[in-house]
Motif scaffolding. Structure first.
Motif, mmCIF file in Angstrom:
data_model
loop_
_atom_site.group_PDB
_atom_site.id
_atom_site.type_symbol
_atom_site.label_atom_id
_atom_site.label_comp_id
_atom_site.label_asym_id
_atom_site.label_seq_id
_atom_site.Cartn_x
_atom_site.Cartn_y
_atom_site.Cartn_z
ATOM 1 N N GLU A 34 0.833 -1.195 0.000
ATOM 2 C CA GLU A 34 0.000 0.000 0.000
ATOM 3 C C GLU A 34 0.874 1.254 0.000
ATOM 4 O O GLU A 34 0.579 2.247 -0.680
ATOM 5 N N ALA A 35 1.949 1.222 0.775
ATOM 6 C CA ALA A 35 2.848 2.380 0.840
ATOM 7 C C ALA A 35 3.517 2.624 -0.512
ATOM 8 O O ALA A 35 3.641 3.761 -0.962
ATOM 9 N N LEU A 36 3.932 1.557 -1.175
ATOM 10 C CA LEU A 36 4.563 1.706 -2.486
ATOM 11 C C LEU A 36 3.563 2.265 -3.485
ATOM 12 O O LEU A 36 3.866 3.204 -4.242
ATOM 13 N N GLU A 37 2.353 1.700 -3.467
ATOM 14 C CA GLU A 37 1.328 2.167 -4.408
ATOM 15 C C GLU A 37 1.014 3.636 -4.185
ATOM 16 O O GLU A 37 0.833 4.401 -5.145
ATOM 17 N N ALA A 38 0.980 4.047 -2.924
ATOM 18 C CA ALA A 38 0.697 5.450 -2.627
ATOM 19 C C ALA A 38 1.778 6.349 -3.216
ATOM 20 O O ALA A 38 1.561 7.536 -3.452
ATOM 21 N N ASP A 39 2.922 5.785 -3.452
ATOM 22 C CA ASP A 39 4.032 6.556 -4.003
ATOM 23 C C ASP A 39 4.200 6.317 -5.514
ATOM 24 O O ASP A 39 5.209 6.681 -6.099
ATOM 25 N N GLY A 40 3.216 5.668 -6.107
ATOM 26 C CA GLY A 40 3.258 5.456 -7.553
ATOM 27 C C GLY A 40 4.145 4.301 -7.997
ATOM 28 O O GLY A 40 4.526 4.211 -9.154
ATOM 29 N N ILE A 41 4.471 3.415 -7.073
ATOM 30 C CA ILE A 41 5.303 2.255 -7.413
ATOM 31 C C ILE A 41 4.427 1.000 -7.384
ATOM 32 O O ILE A 41 3.644 0.799 -6.452
ATOM 33 N N THR A 42 4.550 0.170 -8.412
ATOM 34 C CA THR A 42 3.716 -1.023 -8.499
ATOM 35 C C THR A 42 4.439 -2.233 -7.910
ATOM 36 O O THR A 42 5.477 -2.630 -8.428
ATOM 37 N N PRO A 43 3.903 -2.818 -6.829
ATOM 38 C CA PRO A 43 4.500 -4.056 -6.312
ATOM 39 C C PRO A 43 3.831 -5.269 -6.962
ATOM 40 O O PRO A 43 2.613 -5.345 -7.012
ATOM 41 N N VAL A 44 4.617 -6.196 -7.471
ATOM 42 C CA VAL A 44 4.056 -7.395 -8.085
ATOM 43 C C VAL A 44 4.388 -8.590 -7.198
ATOM 44 O O VAL A 44 5.562 -8.939 -7.025
ATOM 45 N N GLU A 45 3.358 -9.208 -6.616
ATOM 46 C CA GLU A 45 3.578 -10.418 -5.823
ATOM 47 C C GLU A 45 3.872 -11.570 -6.787
ATOM 48 O O GLU A 45 3.145 -11.765 -7.768
ATOM 49 N N THR A 46 4.890 -12.361 -6.508
ATOM 50 C CA THR A 46 5.281 -13.391 -7.469
ATOM 51 C C THR A 46 5.047 -14.811 -6.972
ATOM 52 O O THR A 46 5.127 -15.754 -7.745
ATOM 53 N N ASP A 47 4.764 -14.964 -5.691
ATOM 54 C CA ASP A 47 4.357 -16.273 -5.191
ATOM 55 C C ASP A 47 2.969 -16.567 -5.758
ATOM 56 O O ASP A 47 2.112 -15.678 -5.776
ATOM 57 N N LEU A 48 2.740 -17.769 -6.237
ATOM 58 C CA LEU A 48 1.475 -18.066 -6.919
ATOM 59 C C LEU A 48 0.276 -17.727 -6.031
ATOM 60 O O LEU A 48 -0.672 -17.074 -6.469
ATOM 61 N N ALA A 49 0.331 -18.149 -4.768
ATOM 62 C CA ALA A 49 -0.800 -17.896 -3.882
ATOM 63 C C ALA A 49 -0.971 -16.399 -3.633
ATOM 64 O O ALA A 49 -2.089 -15.874 -3.620
ATOM 65 N N GLU A 50 0.151 -15.702 -3.440
ATOM 66 C CA GLU A 50 0.067 -14.258 -3.221
ATOM 67 C C GLU A 50 -0.450 -13.554 -4.466
ATOM 68 O O GLU A 50 -1.147 -12.545 -4.382
ATOM 69 N N LEU A 51 -0.085 -14.086 -5.623
ATOM 70 C CA LEU A 51 -0.581 -13.521 -6.881
ATOM 71 C C LEU A 51 -2.101 -13.703 -6.970
ATOM 72 O O LEU A 51 -2.830 -12.783 -7.356
ATOM 73 N N ILE A 52 -2.568 -14.877 -6.578
ATOM 74 C CA ILE A 52 -4.016 -15.132 -6.582
ATOM 75 C C ILE A 52 -4.715 -14.148 -5.642
ATOM 76 O O ILE A 52 -5.738 -13.556 -5.974
ATOM 77 N N VAL A 53 -4.101 -13.959 -4.463
ATOM 78 C CA VAL A 53 -4.677 -13.035 -3.489
ATOM 79 C C VAL A 53 -4.651 -11.604 -4.035
ATOM 80 O O VAL A 53 -5.646 -10.876 -3.965
ATOM 81 N N GLN A 54 -3.510 -11.230 -4.636
ATOM 82 C CA GLN A 54 -3.381 -9.860 -5.132
ATOM 83 C C GLN A 54 -4.353 -9.608 -6.298
ATOM 84 O O GLN A 54 -5.061 -8.602 -6.312
ATOM 85 N N LEU A 55 -4.409 -10.532 -7.239
ATOM 86 C CA LEU A 55 -5.312 -10.349 -8.379
ATOM 87 C C LEU A 55 -6.774 -10.392 -7.933
ATOM 88 O O LEU A 55 -7.637 -9.773 -8.548
ATOM 89 N N GLY A 56 -7.053 -11.146 -6.872
ATOM 90 C CA GLY A 56 -8.422 -11.249 -6.366
ATOM 91 C C GLY A 56 -8.802 -10.117 -5.429
ATOM 92 O O GLY A 56 -9.879 -10.150 -4.844
ATOM 93 N N HIS A 57 -7.912 -9.135 -5.267
ATOM 94 C CA HIS A 57 -8.132 -7.999 -4.342
ATOM 95 C C HIS A 57 -8.574 -8.524 -2.989
ATOM 96 O O HIS A 57 -9.567 -8.089 -2.401
ATOM 97 N N ASP A 58 -7.820 -9.456 -2.471
ATOM 98 C CA ASP A 58 -8.214 -10.272 -1.349
ATOM 99 C C ASP A 58 -7.111 -10.184 -0.296
ATOM 100 O O ASP A 58 -6.109 -9.509 -0.491
#
Ligand code: SF4
Lengths: 215, 476
Positions: free
Chosen positions: B139-163
């Motif tokens: 959230e802190a990175l996004e607030a600063d205009g930086i995109t964090p990409v989660e690369t663990d499959l489960a974290e990616l599922i969580v991130q893409l699912g806004h979960d």
């Protein structure tokens, strides 16, 4: 006050004057034990690695790689390669296209374009089915064993130890180390194990045994 | 915009990070209990992992000796924390790394954000890390205009699912394959509409989606499982190879590590590398472990930053009973044996640390007043203690924290009585049996083991279950 000093002060206050110093009991299994090659193979196979017990490395590599193209760390000996591949290294201009390329600072894209990588290992742990790469000359940069989809690791019996403590003792901490147990895997979807998400999906271990010992 | 941390309170600051839920545990648990799909998923997952773990632990004749060594090593580490952290800093610096100290989540986020900004990059790849989730780094990175990409499959599922993650080890365990397919089709650019819900196809889709990102992103952020004071070596334990990608390919690596993760000596890895995978995923060894020491010319990131994070840990350390919670190596074994977790799932705990360890760690990191119901999110059955590879006595900490939580007077009296009984397991077990025989069983709050069922529904004394928890658990 710097955050470092603040944190250290908070820790000292939290601990009080004289925190008790526990002894560490080290009565778990340590020290040398005979390394059981059969156990190593069983554990590797259990983790979906494919094991070849051979005396002729280059023949095994020919069979595993087929028509693929291979990247090689700087120190992998040419004797490991099938003889018919070799002219390509000496003068790639003449004859058939090169079957392999040596890492002399290849780009990630060049490494990713290869079908396979061949490395040695620093040590292997029988009890856990683990090989450890320490970026030695015959293992190369970490990126080499990461991007190609097939990793062939040539292992000599003298590199195999029985247990994790023995492996830790053999390794040099300052080097970049990669412990590998089977190919890349995930269990994130309903706990189904799927080989290969990002690392190599295929791991082949070429375990070199003397012809006499195999008969 | 990041807010300056005042660094006055030793607890994790409010308003940042993910240590506090939107609602107290009993309310959140009720929602979870009404979701049969969630309970099926959780039960399948925890049962499967428990079984695997039990089998590979049984292979080691010296498991108890390893646990004792691990426990003592952690106690030794806490007692010598200042010296070990300074030694770690010295060794990492000597090996070409840069060490930063962060008193709280605000400061850690600011350090990482500034470091990323200095590289001029607008995107970072991330290895799954509890510490960065705890501080709300994404959230802190996004607030600063930086995109964090989660690369663990489960974290990616969580991130893409806004979960939100629901388990330490398998964060998307609350999702099944058809849900994951839908998330991918909806949120993953370039996803093939013909994608099926076969796990291998879904994993393949993630592989294709992330490959180009791995190869083109110049900054990575990771956590660390261990940081070895003696050598300055950091270690990350993983399965998929996304960790290796992040730790190997970028130019710059920023590692955020809780101060309690320091390990005294290189040799000590021989203990933790045996305990962690067997207790955690039920494997003899996890597929990949990466270890690096500062910077290696020509191999891996050429800029390495280590951020040492307090964020409430020193407050935990100040409590002589509670400080054991800092020994946790995040294996998640206690989640998988916990009957409360199995019914409620991770979201109910409101914090990134769910299950038994979350019930003791979160209230201590935030101050007990901010997570007052969590010490009650347990049946005190002791299964977590038995499962813990570093022998953290979670039930004792729970009882201890219950005494610290603020409650209205009527509630306090009931809890004092309950806590007394539960503090004396034999008595508790007998009370449960006696109550059962007397057919005192009520209907309220069914689904949760005591004392939660009673407390959640009526705030009465705990109601006895049909069979005592221990009987029930043994019989499974
Ligand atoms: S408390 Fe123990 S069992 Fe639970 S996650 Fe931490 S180390 Fe594992």
């Amino acid at each position: 006050m710097s955050s470092k000093n603040l944190i250290l002060r908070r820790i000292r206050e939290a601990l009080g004057d004289d925190p008790a110093q526990p002894d560490i009991p080290r009565d778990y299994r340590r020290g040398p034990a005979p390394a059981d090659l059969d156990l190593l193979v069983e554990r590797l196979v259990d983790y979906k690695a494919i094991v070849h017990r051979v005396s002729d490395i280059s023949d095994a590599i020919r069979r595993i790689v087929g028509n693929g193209k291979v990247v090689l760390p700087p120190g992998v000996p040419v004797e490991w390669l099938p003889a018919e591949w070799l002219p390509a290294e000496r003068s790639p201009a003449e004859g058939s296209p090169a079957r392999f390329v040596r890492d002399d600072g290849l780009t990630p894209a060049e490494i990713a374009a290869a079908d396979a990588v061949i490395t040695a290992a620093a040590v292997a742990v029988a009890e856990t089915g683990t090989i450890v790469l320490d970026a030695g000359e015959d293992q190369g940069r970490r990126i080499l064993s990461l991007l190609p989809d097939l990793h062939i690791c040539v292992l000599r019996p003298g590199q195999v130890v029985a247990s994790v403590p023995e492996a830790v003792a053999r390794l040099t901490p300052g080097r970049p180390l990669t412990w590998i147990s089977g190919p890349s895997a995930t269990s994130d979807i309903e706990l189904n194990r799927v080989e290969g998400v990002h690392g190599p999906r295929n791991l082949h271990i070429v375990l070199v045994e003397e012809a006499a010992a195999r008969s | 915009m990041t807010k300056e941390g005042t660094a006055i309170s030793t607890h994790a600051p409010r308003g940042v990070g993910h240590l506090r839920g939107d609602q107290p545990f009993p309310a959140a648990a009720k929602v979870a209990l009404a979701d049969p799909q969630l309970r099926r998923n959780l039960q399948h997952a925890t049962t499967t992992i428990r079984g695997k773990s039990g089998r590979v632990i049984a292979e080691l004749p010296d498991w108890q000796e390893l646990r004792s060594a691990g426990s003592a090593l952690k106690a030794y580490t806490m007692a010598n924390l200042p010296g070990l952290l300074e030694q770690l800093e010295e060794k990492v610096t000597a090996a070409g790394g840069v060490v930063h100290w962060a008193a709280d989540a605000f400061e850690a986020n600011r350090i990482v954000t500034d470091l990323v900004r200095q590289t001029g990059e607008r995107r970072v790849i991330k290895v799954k890390s509890m510490a960065t989730q705890e501080i709300g780094l994404n959230e802190a990175l996004e607030a600063d205009g930086i995109t964090p990409v989660e690369t663990d499959l489960a974290e990616l599922i969580v991130q893409l699912g806004h979960d939100k993650p629901s388990h330490i080890l398998v964060p998307a365990i609350h999702r099944n394959r058809s849900e994951i397919r839908e998330i991918f089709l909806r949120e993953m650019p370039g996803a093939d509409p013909a994608l099926t819900d076969e796990p291998s196809e879904l994993a393949g889709a993630a592989r294709r989606y992330l490959r180009e990102t791995f190869l083109s992103t110049k900054v990575a952020v990771s956590g660390a499982n261990f940081g070895i004071a003696e050598t300055g070596t950091l270690a990350v334990v993983e399965s998929e190879g996304n960790g290796r990608m992040c730790l190997t390919l970028p130019d710059t690596l920023i590692t955020v590590m809780g101060i309690e993760k320091v390990v005294p000596a290189w040799q000590d890895l021989e203990v933790f590398l045996q305990l962690l995978p067997r207790a955690s995923t039920g494997e003899r060894m996890n597929p990949y472990t990466s270890m690096w020491t500062g910077v290696t010319p020509g191999d891996g990131p050429q800029n390495f930053h280590l951020v040492l994070l307090d964020n409430g840990r020193t407050a935990v350390l100040a409590d002589e009973v509670g400080r054991q919670a800092l020994h946790c190596i995040r294996c998640s074994a206690c989640l998988n044996v916990c009957p409360v977790y199995e019914r409620t799932g991770g979201h109910a705990y409101g914090s990134v640390y769910p299950g038994p360890i979350g019930a003791v760690l979160s209230p201590q990191l935030t101050g007990v007043e901010d997570n007052a119901s969590l010490p009650y999110a347990s049946s005190l059955c002791g299964a977590c203690f038995d499962a813990c590879p570093v022998k953290i006595d979670i039930p004792s900490i729970l009882v201890h924290l219950r005494n610290e939580a603020p409650h209205p007077r009527s509630e306090r009296a009931a809890m004092a009585a309950a806590a007394y009984t539960m503090d004396h397991p034999k008595l508790y077990e007998r009370a449960q049996r006696a109550a059962r025989l007397a057919k005192l069983l009520g209907k309220r709050g069914r689904g949760l083991p005591p004392p939660l069922n009673g407390w959640a529904s009526s705030r009465d004394l705990p109601e006895p279950p049909a069979e005592s928890f221990r009987d029930w658990w043994r019989g499974r």
